[in-house]
Design a protein around this motif. Structure first.
Motif, PDB file in Angstrom:
ATOM      1  N   MET A  47       0.836  -1.208   0.000  1.00  0.00           N
ATOM      2  CA  MET A  47       0.000   0.000   0.000  1.00  0.00           C
ATOM      3  C   MET A  47       0.866   1.252   0.000  1.00  0.00           C
ATOM      4  N   LEU A  48       1.535   1.460   1.091  1.00  0.00           N
ATOM      5  CA  LEU A  48       2.531   2.518   1.127  1.00  0.00           C
ATOM      6  C   LEU A  48       3.828   1.757   1.128  1.00  0.00           C
ATOM      7  N   ASN A  49       4.514   1.763   0.002  1.00  0.00           N
ATOM      8  CA  ASN A  49       5.703   0.945   0.103  1.00  0.00           C
ATOM      9  C   ASN A  49       6.994   1.682  -0.149  1.00  0.00           C
ATOM     10  N   HIS A  50       7.992   1.182   0.514  1.00  0.00           N
ATOM     11  CA  HIS A  50       9.351   1.548   0.208  1.00  0.00           C
ATOM     12  C   HIS A  50       9.621   3.041   0.381  1.00  0.00           C
ATOM     13  N   ILE A  51       9.432   3.521   1.551  1.00  0.00           N
ATOM     14  CA  ILE A  51       9.729   4.933   1.794  1.00  0.00           C
ATOM     15  C   ILE A  51      11.135   5.052   2.331  1.00  0.00           C
ATOM     16  N   THR A  52      11.998   5.507   1.488  1.00  0.00           N
ATOM     17  CA  THR A  52      13.368   5.708   1.919  1.00  0.00           C
ATOM     18  C   THR A  52      13.727   7.142   1.615  1.00  0.00           C
ATOM     19  N   LYS A  53      13.982   7.910   2.611  1.00  0.00           N
ATOM     20  CA  LYS A  53      14.336   9.289   2.287  1.00  0.00           C
ATOM     21  C   LYS A  53      15.101   9.964   3.399  1.00  0.00           C
ATOM     22  N   THR A  54      16.005  10.770   2.980  1.00  0.00           N
ATOM     23  CA  THR A  54      16.594  11.671   3.959  1.00  0.00           C
ATOM     24  C   THR A  54      16.060  13.039   3.622  1.00  0.00           C
TER      25      THR A  54
ATOM     26  N   VAL B 207       3.553   0.058   4.818  1.00  0.00           N
ATOM     27  CA  VAL B 207       2.281  -0.140   5.511  1.00  0.00           C
ATOM     28  C   VAL B 207       1.353  -0.946   4.606  1.00  0.00           C
ATOM     29  N   GLU B 208       0.746  -1.974   5.182  1.00  0.00           N
ATOM     30  CA  GLU B 208      -0.133  -2.848   4.386  1.00  0.00           C
ATOM     31  C   GLU B 208      -1.497  -2.199   4.212  1.00  0.00           C
ATOM     32  N   LYS B 209      -2.181  -2.628   3.157  1.00  0.00           N
ATOM     33  CA  LYS B 209      -3.526  -2.137   2.909  1.00  0.00           C
ATOM     34  C   LYS B 209      -4.464  -2.573   4.043  1.00  0.00           C
ATOM     35  N   GLY B 210      -5.280  -1.671   4.468  1.00  0.00           N
ATOM     36  CA  GLY B 210      -6.264  -1.989   5.502  1.00  0.00           C
ATOM     37  C   GLY B 210      -5.709  -2.035   6.908  1.00  0.00           C
TER      38      GLY B 210
ATOM     39  N   GLY C 149     -12.382  -0.801   5.589  1.00  0.00           N
ATOM     40  CA  GLY C 149     -11.337  -1.060   4.610  1.00  0.00           C
ATOM     41  C   GLY C 149     -10.424   0.122   4.344  1.00  0.00           C
ATOM     42  N   ILE C 150     -10.493   1.133   5.195  1.00  0.00           N
ATOM     43  CA  ILE C 150      -9.615   2.288   4.982  1.00  0.00           C
ATOM     44  C   ILE C 150      -8.295   2.060   5.712  1.00  0.00           C
ATOM     45  N   THR C 151      -7.219   2.287   5.000  1.00  0.00           N
ATOM     46  CA  THR C 151      -5.909   2.200   5.631  1.00  0.00           C
ATOM     47  C   THR C 151      -5.703   3.468   6.455  1.00  0.00           C
ATOM     48  N   ILE C 152      -5.265   3.308   7.672  1.00  0.00           N
ATOM     49  CA  ILE C 152      -5.106   4.487   8.531  1.00  0.00           C
ATOM     50  C   ILE C 152      -3.682   4.573   9.045  1.00  0.00           C
TER      51      ILE C 152
END
Lengths: 301, 373
Positions: free
Chosen positions: A1-8, A24-27, A180-183
């Motif tokens: 769902m929200l994947n791979h956040i890599t940041k400086t 973060v997984e869906k739902g 079903g909302i991802t929070i």
């Protein structure tokens, strides 16, 4: 769902988020837990396309936060930490406004907000600026939900809210999750962590630990004892002065203590030396750690 | 389109709900137009004059009554000596002293020549200067009247004299209001448009609503248009109220086409709103926006040629005034209202204002993009 956040993210010389990765997984009801200044709001602002990351990339619902920000804006709801609706518009006007700018109507997604909106409906003609804190928060949630977002970002929604309203609020979140909302929610309150499916403990822009609350607690490596006495301040002084002690910090009316040596004899030695120093009424007991204990331990490592 | 319509509806609702804006639109222009032209009048009146008459003759009486009846002077002292008259000046009760020497009439008749002494308090240079000039011209007038009485009428004047007759075009009575009112109206429109647009956008930043707007799919240009259009309309309303006031109170009816005036106003408001937008992109709080806008509007007012002619400014100041939108509108207002200028007379002004509007708006939008992704 929200994947791979890599940041400086580097704001001048201050590193707000330091090489941060999260998936973060869906739902899921996911909690970002950390003290003020840990970088929670910066992460939210990047994910809601309000802020550009300096390095790395992030996606929300499969859309890139930099290139496809418009697509993201249509499918996420964001409730900032500070109340930021139009204070000079009424409750109903605010809701209608946000429904319209998202190209929908109140009726279309009313089922989603019905439960929350019914509580503030008696005041629907009142200006938003004149609502009480709890009602403002409910209105803000309604406005963030009115377009039926796939992901809901809640930045410190319970900061400055009384204990009863906080509890109610978390119940609302659970019901939304059931829809079903991802929070993704951030909070500085450790006790709220157990209400999330998974949490990330954050400090200074880094993740200290990322897992379900249960697993984080289980991963606590040593025995934890709670000590109690009439004079808790001198007790803490004496425990800290003892060479057997690894850590000792006040927690409610108790002191949470860990020892360098896990053996039972080491505990007995500590108790004995404390009694010698006049702590006759000392109570102690082995306890299961809570998230805050984990956080404090992780922070020190 | 639907979004824009709704943004506009919201914007207008907020504006009309704001208790201070409606009076601003209607009361402020009326009051300013009633008060400012009177205060900003350069025609110097009520110059206080102290007369020291050593002669006390019919001629000196005649001269004095001629001076006082001109309407520019107020006789505040009638003294016996120059010293007492000077006292009045020191007490700030007299601006000018006119000393009529002893034997004024006798010498005038006998030697057909006489000298008068005029002293002026020059702290306020303009006042002293103009007072002196007025008094001088009254004396010249008096002089020629006396000459008429004494010099026999011959077919040719024995002395070659050049008499200058001037006629004042466009504002024949040199009515100062005709000159000032249109200019002040420009300033009003500038302030209302510039300040209100800047403050409105910054307010959204300050209370955080812009964040909430930014996470919605509202397009940037929708948001900006939603902000600019209401103030464009309000600017036109203020202008209309101002035009009505200047017609009802000062009897100023534009000689030129009203449509042309409004056409220019439309272009002018674009530049003013661009200015407001630009200020708002550089400010985080309403206080900052107010200070920045105030600084520039101050310069706009003083350097636009509203009060002082641009032609008499130093070169560098003239250069600056070319970049000030107010300059062009003040000129155009005066041209259309007083001279009845037509479209082809104001083309350069129109091009200039459109260029300024383009630069300010593009700059503002670029800067707006930069600050929030």
């Amino acid at each position: 769902m929200l994947n791979h956040i890599t940041k400086t993210y580097n704001d001048g010389d201050i590193v707000a988020i330091d090489d941060f990765s999260l998936n973060v997984e869906k739902g899921e009801l996911f909690g970002l837990i950390g003290p003020d200044g840990a970088g929670k709001t910066s992460i939210f602002r990047i994910l809601t396309t309000l802020l550009l990351p300096d390095k790395g990339m992030a996606t929300v619902v499969g859309y890139d936060v930099v290139k496809e920000y418009n697509a993201i804006r249509g499918c996420v709801g964001y409730m900032p930490g500070r109340f930021s609706l139009y204070q000079d518009l009424s409750v109903e006007e605010n809701l209608t406004f946000f429904a319209t700018v998202f190209g929908t109507t109140i009726q279309e997604n009313y089922y989603l907000i019905k439960e929350i909106y019914e509580q503030i409906e008696p005041f629907k003609n009142r200006r938003a600026g004149k609502l009480s804190g709890g009602m403002k928060q409910k209105l803000a949630l309604c406005c963030a939900l009115i377009h039926k977002p796939e992901v809901l970002f809640l930045d410190e929604p319970t900061t400055g809210v009384d204990a009863v309203s906080r509890k109610e609020f978390w119940e609302m979140l659970k019901r939304l999750k059931a829809q079903g909302i991802t929070i993704l929610v951030s909070t500085p309150y450790m006790d709220e962590a157990t209400l999330c499916d998974r949490i990330a403990l954050m400090q200074a822009g880094k993740i200290l630990s990322l897992d379900t609350p249960d697993n984080i607690v289980k991963a606590y490596p040593v025995n934890l004892y709670a000590f109690k006495d009439e004079n808790i301040y001198t007790l803490q002084q004496n425990i800290l002065a003892n060479e057997l002690t690894e850590s000792c910090f006040p927690f409610g009316e108790n002191l949470h203590v860990t020892l360098k040596d896990e053996t039972d004899s080491s505990l007995q030695d500590l108790l004995k030396s404390l009694k010698e120093r006049g702590h006759e009424q000392i109570e102690h007991q082995k306890i299961t750690p809570v998230i805050e204990d984990c956080f404090i331990r992780l922070m020190k490592e | 389109m639907r979004t824009l319509k709704f943004l506009l509806r919201k914007e207008f609702r907020q504006i009309f709900r704001n208790k201070s804006i409606l009076p601003m639109i209607f009361v402020v222009p009326i009051l300013q137009l009633l008060i400012l032209p009177l205060a900003a009048d350069y025609a110097i009146k009520n110059i206080s004059l102290a007369v020291v008459d050593h002669d006390h003759s019919p001629y000196s009486q005649k001269l004095i009554s001629k001076i006082t009846s001109s309407g520019y002077f107020q006789l505040t002292g009638f003294c016996d000596s120059y010293k007492t008259a000077m006292n009045l000046v020191e007490k700030d009760e007299a601006d000018l002293i006119l000393e009529i020497p002893e034997g004024f009439e006798k010498n005038l008749i006998r030697e057909s020549e006489q000298k008068l002494f005029v002293a002026a308090n020059a702290i306020n240079g303009t006042r002293a200067n103009l007072g002196g000039v007025y008094l001088g011209s009254i004396l010249r007038n008096f002089n020629s009247e006396v000459r008429m009485e004494w010099i026999p009428v011959t077919r040719f004047s024995p002395l070659a004299t050049i008499e200058i007759t001037s006629s004042n075009w466009y504002n024949p009575h040199l009515n100062y209001n005709y000159f000032m009112v249109p200019g002040i109206l420009v300033i009003l429109v500038t302030m209302m448009g510039g300040y209100m647009a800047a403050l409105n956008i910054v307010k959204e930043k300050e209370i955080g609503t812009i964040e909430q707007i930014n996470v919605t799919p509202i397009k940037k240009y929708h948001f900006i248009l939603g902000k600019l259009i209401p103030f464009w309309v309000i600017g036109a309303m203020v202008f209309t109220v101002g035009m009505l006031v200047s017609w009802l109170v000062y009897g100023i009816v534009p000689l030129g086409s009203i449509a042309l005036l409004y056409g220019y106003l439309a272009a002018y408001l674009l530049s003013v709103l661009g200015f407001g937008l630009l200020v708002s992109t550089y400010s985080e709080t309403q206080q900052q926006a107010m200070s920045v806008a105030f600084f520039f509007v101050m310069i706009f007012n003083l350097m636009s040629g509203l009060y002082t002619p641009i032609e008499s400014m130093p070169d560098w100041a003239r250069m600056i005034s070319h970049f000030i939108p107010v300059t062009y509108f003040v000129e155009v207002m005066r041209m259309i209202v007083l001279k009845g200028s037509e479209f082809h007379n104001i083309i350069t002004h129109l091009v200039a204002i459109l260029l300024i509007a383009l630069v300010l708006n593009v700059w503002a939008i670029l800067n707006y993009r930069k600050t929030s992704s």
